[in-house]
Design a protein around this motif. Structure first.
Motif, mmCIF file in Angstrom:
data_model
loop_
_atom_site.group_PDB
_atom_site.id
_atom_site.type_symbol
_atom_site.label_atom_id
_atom_site.label_comp_id
_atom_site.label_asym_id
_atom_site.label_seq_id
_atom_site.Cartn_x
_atom_site.Cartn_y
_atom_site.Cartn_z
ATOM 1 N N GLY A 94 0.806 -1.215 0.000
ATOM 2 C CA GLY A 94 0.000 0.000 0.000
ATOM 3 C C GLY A 94 0.836 1.260 0.000
ATOM 4 O O GLY A 94 0.315 2.367 0.189
ATOM 5 N N GLU A 95 2.114 1.117 -0.238
ATOM 6 C CA GLU A 95 3.054 2.231 -0.298
ATOM 7 C C GLU A 95 4.366 1.703 -0.869
ATOM 8 O O GLU A 95 4.510 0.500 -1.111
ATOM 9 C CB GLU A 95 3.302 2.810 1.100
ATOM 10 N N TRP A 96 5.317 2.606 -1.065
ATOM 11 C CA TRP A 96 6.634 2.179 -1.519
ATOM 12 C C TRP A 96 7.507 1.848 -0.310
ATOM 13 O O TRP A 96 7.820 2.743 0.480
ATOM 14 C CB TRP A 96 7.297 3.273 -2.361
ATOM 15 N N PRO A 97 7.924 0.576 -0.137
ATOM 16 C CA PRO A 97 8.777 0.214 0.996
ATOM 17 C C PRO A 97 10.256 0.496 0.737
ATOM 18 O O PRO A 97 11.091 0.267 1.611
ATOM 19 C CB PRO A 97 8.532 -1.292 1.141
ATOM 20 N N VAL A 98 10.573 0.962 -0.459
ATOM 21 C CA VAL A 98 11.955 1.259 -0.852
ATOM 22 C C VAL A 98 12.076 2.766 -1.044
ATOM 23 O O VAL A 98 11.267 3.376 -1.752
ATOM 24 C CB VAL A 98 12.324 0.532 -2.165
ATOM 25 N N THR A 99 13.064 3.380 -0.419
ATOM 26 C CA THR A 99 13.235 4.823 -0.547
ATOM 27 C C THR A 99 13.895 5.157 -1.884
ATOM 28 O O THR A 99 14.577 4.312 -2.486
ATOM 29 C CB THR A 99 14.113 5.379 0.581
ATOM 30 N N PRO A 100 13.725 6.385 -2.363
ATOM 31 C CA PRO A 100 14.423 6.790 -3.585
ATOM 32 C C PRO A 100 15.937 6.615 -3.480
ATOM 33 O O PRO A 100 16.584 6.199 -4.446
ATOM 34 C CB PRO A 100 14.031 8.261 -3.739
ATOM 35 N N ALA A 101 16.508 6.906 -2.320
ATOM 36 C CA ALA A 101 17.957 6.755 -2.143
ATOM 37 C C ALA A 101 18.376 5.293 -2.284
ATOM 38 O O ALA A 101 19.416 4.983 -2.888
ATOM 39 C CB ALA A 101 18.380 7.300 -0.781
ATOM 40 N N GLN A 102 17.579 4.378 -1.736
ATOM 41 C CA GLN A 102 17.896 2.954 -1.858
ATOM 42 C C GLN A 102 17.797 2.494 -3.311
ATOM 43 O O GLN A 102 18.630 1.713 -3.787
ATOM 44 C CB GLN A 102 16.945 2.137 -0.980
ATOM 45 N N TYR A 103 16.789 2.967 -4.010
ATOM 46 C CA TYR A 103 16.607 2.583 -5.412
ATOM 47 C C TYR A 103 17.765 3.107 -6.260
ATOM 48 O O TYR A 103 18.320 2.390 -7.099
ATOM 49 C CB TYR A 103 15.271 3.126 -5.914
ATOM 50 N N VAL A 104 18.152 4.343 -6.035
ATOM 51 C CA VAL A 104 19.270 4.932 -6.778
ATOM 52 C C VAL A 104 20.565 4.178 -6.489
ATOM 53 O O VAL A 104 21.371 3.929 -7.401
ATOM 54 C CB VAL A 104 19.410 6.428 -6.424
ATOM 55 N N THR A 105 20.771 3.794 -5.237
ATOM 56 C CA THR A 105 21.976 3.034 -4.885
ATOM 57 C C THR A 105 22.046 1.741 -5.680
ATOM 58 O O THR A 105 23.106 1.363 -6.205
ATOM 59 C CB THR A 105 21.996 2.726 -3.379
ATOM 60 N N PHE A 106 20.909 1.051 -5.795
ATOM 61 C CA PHE A 106 20.895 -0.187 -6.579
ATOM 62 C C PHE A 106 21.178 0.085 -8.053
ATOM 63 O O PHE A 106 21.978 -0.613 -8.683
ATOM 64 C CB PHE A 106 19.556 -0.904 -6.449
ATOM 65 N N LEU A 107 20.520 1.082 -8.630
ATOM 66 C CA LEU A 107 20.709 1.357 -10.056
ATOM 67 C C LEU A 107 22.157 1.731 -10.359
ATOM 68 O O LEU A 107 22.707 1.336 -11.399
ATOM 69 C CB LEU A 107 19.772 2.474 -10.508
ATOM 70 N N ARG A 108 22.782 2.465 -9.461
ATOM 71 C CA ARG A 108 24.196 2.802 -9.663
ATOM 72 C C ARG A 108 25.065 1.551 -9.581
ATOM 73 O O ARG A 108 26.008 1.379 -10.353
ATOM 74 C CB ARG A 108 24.637 3.825 -8.619
#
Length: 303
Positions: free
Chosen positions: A69-83
């Motif tokens: 019901g929400e995003w459990p992953v923060t934008p910072a965590q997502y960016v860290t993975f993509l990098r």
């Protein structure tokens, strides 16, 4: 009628990170086509390896927001993975943002068949605001990453409103090389689905259709051809090949899956490749024929 040099690119959804890297413990993989892995699976891999094929990254939004019901992953965590993926695996062509889907069940929650949805309790307008804000945040955190904007909505006019919301925040989607169109996968092969793409094409967007496959591609191409914007559909993706194999309990001759070897081909790269090949043949034919005459659906295995 205007059109691109080639028909839309199709990103094939893959069920496991091994498909991108080429091998796993029990079976070799050797796909050579554009893959659409999901952050929900590949994001859990500790030791990434060099990718053997181009990939566009699905953020896994539908799965995660459906469940929590929400995003459990923060934008910072997502960016860290993509990098990390960019540095260790490479060949990342683009990535989805952490957008907020607008299907009624995502918002209100409840059950649809065997699927259970937590529900966000928010409105479509709030989902659109959160989608735009997330894209702006990701772009600020990692301007070097190829994260694309996504438009969300449910009714046709809501997608227009989402474009205006990006405009209000200084993002001109007409200048973006690719814009994702969300909340369409289950209704792309409907008049409303086609109208959404036609409306956004008139606005000047170049689009990726999430979860759009087989008959839906034909319907959308027809709608775009009617307004002289067949070039507006740049790409689509789907894992429909897997759903089809699971639904029909399909197993190719010679394939052995599962502990006993008699499982179906829902996670089989051979079947995925065959399904993809048939689909690409159909897409190319539809694309050519749209300017010369009626188009027939010849893909017998369409999901």
């Amino acid at each position: 009628m205007n059109g691109p040099a080639t028909s839309p690119l199709f990103w094939t959804g893959v069920p496991a990170p091994a498909w991108v890297f080429g091998t796993r413990r029990t079976e070799p993989y050797a796909i050579d086509w554009p893959a659409f892995p999901s952050f929900t699976s590949i994001g859990q891999v500790r030791n990434l390896r060099p990718a053997l094929t181009d990939a566009a990254m699905d953020s896994g939004g539908f799965t995660l927001v459906s469940k929590y019901g929400e995003w459990p992953v923060t934008p910072a965590q997502y960016v860290t993975f993509l990098r990390r993926y960019t540095a260790e695996s490479g060949r990342l062509i683009w990535a989805s943002p952490q957008d907020w889907m607008c299907e009624p069940e995502i918002i209100t929650g409840g059950r649809r068949g065997p699927e259970v949805y937590a529900g966000t309790g928010l409105s479509v307008a709030e989902h659109q605001r959160l989608t735009v804000e997330n894209y702006l945040t990701l772009r600020t955190l990692a301007p070097e990453l190829p994260i694309i904007p996504v438009v969300q909505g449910w009714e046709v006019h809501e997608y227009e409103r989402c474009v205006e919301l990006y405009d209000a925040h200084g993002v001109d989607l007409r200048t973006e090389p690719l814009v994702g169109v969300g909340s369409v996968c289950r209704r792309a092969d409907t008049p409303t689905g086609a109208a959404i793409f036609a409306t956004l094409a008139r606005a000047g967007l170049r689009m990726h259709g999430f979860g759009v496959h087989t008959r839906a591609i034909l319907r959308i191409l027809r709608a775009l051809a009617e307004i002289g914007r067949i070039d507006a559909l740049i790409s689509t993706d789907s894992m429909a090949w897997s759903a089809l194999a699971r639904r029909r309990n399909l197993r190719l001759p010679g394939c052995q899956h599962g502990v006993t070897g008699d499982g179906n081909c829902a996670n089989c790269p051979v079947w995925a490749g065959l399904w993809r090949g048939d689909l690409l043949t159909d897409i190319d034919r539809w694309y050519r024929d749209l300017t010369t005459g009626p188009v027939q659906l010849a893909m017998g295995g369409a999901a």
